[in-house]
Design an enzyme around this catalytic site. Structure first.
Site, PDB file in Angstrom:
ATOM      1  N   SER A  96      74.656 143.870-100.808  1.00 51.06           N
ATOM      2  CA  SER A  96      74.507 142.410-100.758  1.00 51.06           C
ATOM      3  C   SER A  96      75.453 141.709-101.735  1.00 51.06           C
ATOM      4  O   SER A  96      75.933 142.309-102.702  1.00 51.06           O
ATOM      5  CB  SER A  96      73.069 142.014-101.099  1.00 51.06           C
ATOM      6  OG  SER A  96      72.164 142.676-100.252  1.00 51.06           O
TER       7      SER A  96
HETATM    8  N1  SAH Z   1      69.717 146.696-101.204  1.00 51.32           N
HETATM    9  C1  SAH Z   1      70.945 147.249-100.681  1.00 51.32           C
HETATM   10  C2  SAH Z   1      71.461 146.439 -99.501  1.00 51.32           C
HETATM   11  C3  SAH Z   1      71.189 147.170 -98.315  1.00 51.32           C
HETATM   12  S1  SAH Z   1      71.556 146.486 -96.730  1.00 51.32           S
HETATM   13  C4  SAH Z   1      71.992 147.420-101.752  1.00 51.32           C
HETATM   14  O1  SAH Z   1      71.785 146.969-102.883  1.00 51.32           O
HETATM   15  O2  SAH Z   1      73.029 148.030-101.470  1.00 51.32           O
HETATM   16  C5  SAH Z   1      69.972 146.745 -95.993  1.00 51.32           C
HETATM   17  C6  SAH Z   1      69.507 148.163 -95.915  1.00 51.32           C
HETATM   18  O3  SAH Z   1      68.217 148.135 -95.309  1.00 51.32           O
HETATM   19  C7  SAH Z   1      70.368 149.066 -95.036  1.00 51.32           C
HETATM   20  O4  SAH Z   1      70.771 150.186 -95.768  1.00 51.32           O
HETATM   21  C8  SAH Z   1      69.425 149.436 -93.882  1.00 51.32           C
HETATM   22  O5  SAH Z   1      69.629 150.737 -93.395  1.00 51.32           O
HETATM   23  C9  SAH Z   1      68.065 149.297 -94.527  1.00 51.32           C
HETATM   24  N2  SAH Z   1      66.937 149.105 -93.610  1.00 51.32           N
HETATM   25  C10 SAH Z   1      66.914 148.388 -92.460  1.00 51.32           C
HETATM   26  N3  SAH Z   1      65.693 148.456 -91.896  1.00 51.32           N
HETATM   27  C11 SAH Z   1      64.924 149.249 -92.712  1.00 51.32           C
HETATM   28  C12 SAH Z   1      63.587 149.711 -92.666  1.00 51.32           C
HETATM   29  N4  SAH Z   1      62.776 149.396 -91.651  1.00 51.32           N
HETATM   30  N5  SAH Z   1      63.136 150.484 -93.686  1.00 51.32           N
HETATM   31  C13 SAH Z   1      63.951 150.828 -94.721  1.00 51.32           C
HETATM   32  N6  SAH Z   1      65.238 150.433 -94.799  1.00 51.32           N
HETATM   33  C14 SAH Z   1      65.723 149.653 -93.810  1.00 51.32           C
END
Ligand code: SAH
Length: 246
Positions: A96
């Site tokens: 993000s």
């Molecule tokens: N917090 C992260 C940003 C990740 S982007 C960082 O600091 O890098 C969002 C993430 O959520 C992705 O990796 C995606 O695979 C995950 N995601 C999406 N749906 C999800 C779910 N139902 N349970 C767990 N993770 C999920």
């Protein structure tokens, strides 16, 4: 030179070498991180009407100023690691925007003894920021290779107060509940009821809710001490979609 002296000299040399390496590693990006913190502070002032605060907690800014974001991105985007932007981390996912990480963390009003749950580990960066501020962080990632890489990275960087689990975050982490704070970093169509249930009375959740591929509203959700749920819209955001069974 007597033997004990030789050993002593070797130890001093080894120490100097590792201290120099450490300093070089820090220096290469320290200025970029300080610049990023300033950009975030400007951005917060410009959006203070949405945030209902015009400055972030000093501890949150310190965390952004010290966590090495360049360690959380793939080598090809490392030169842009301290841009105030989301960046690709593979598997169609992104780390993000630092401003968003900062405000989501700040809105959780964290206290050192708090326990937080994150949904969407991704690179592990948001988990590291949380881990710099509180005792225990639990993070769930649905894409196994991303979650496994993040867990290894967090361990290598010394964030040993983060536990990563592979699974569908919709259901939360019942064994570790309840949580003081829940940070959801993927866009959901609604607030998952299991997450509301796993929030402590007095706890807070931040979650982007809305359409999967357009913008969403970042919602601040509070569970009051009597269990009543109060939500407030913060600002429009664009997150990658929440996947899994919902
Ligand atoms: N917090 C992260 C940003 C990740 S982007 C960082 O600091 O890098 C969002 C993430 O959520 C992705 O990796 C995606 O695979 C995950 N995601 C999406 N749906 C999800 C779910 N139902 N349970 C767990 N993770 C999920």
């Amino acid at each position: 030179m007597t033997l004990p002296n030789a050993i002593g000299l070797m130890m001093v040399l080894t120490f100097c070498q590792s201290a120099a390496l450490h300093a070089a590693g820090n220096d290469a990006y320290a200025e970029a991180r300080a610049q990023l913190v300033e950009e975030i502070e400007d951005h917060v002032r410009a959006t203070s009407d949405y945030l209902e605060r015009d400055a972030l907690d000093e501890r949150v800014l310190q965390a952004i100023g010290s966590v090495p974001r360049h360690e959380f991105v793939p080598p090809d985007v490392r030169p842009r690691a301290y841009d105030n932007r989301p960046l690709p981390i593979g598997y169609g996912q992104t780390i993000s925007q630092p401003y968003i990480v900062a405000i989501m963390t700040d809105l959780m009003d964290l206290q050192p003894g708090d326990r937080a749950l994150e949904i969407g580990t991704g690179s592990g960066y948001q988990a590291a920021i949380l881990a710099a501020l509180i005792d225990a962080v639990y993070s769930i990632e649905i894409i196994a290779p991303l979650g496994e890489a993040a867990a290894g990275r967090l361990q290598r960087l010394g964030f040993d107060n983060v536990e990563v689990r592979i699974g569908d975050g919709y259901y939360g982490w019942e064994e570790q509940a309840p949580f003081d704070a829940i940070v959801v970093t993927a866009a959901a169509s609604h607030i998952p009821p299991p997450l509301l249930k796993q929030l402590k009375p007095g706890g807070r959740m931040i979650i982007p809710v809305g359409s999967r591929f357009l913008t969403q509203q970042l919602l601040l959700v509070r569970k009051q001490s009597d269990g009543e749920i109060v939500t407030r819209q913060i600002l429009p955001v664009a997150f990658v979609p929440f996947t899994g069974g919902h």
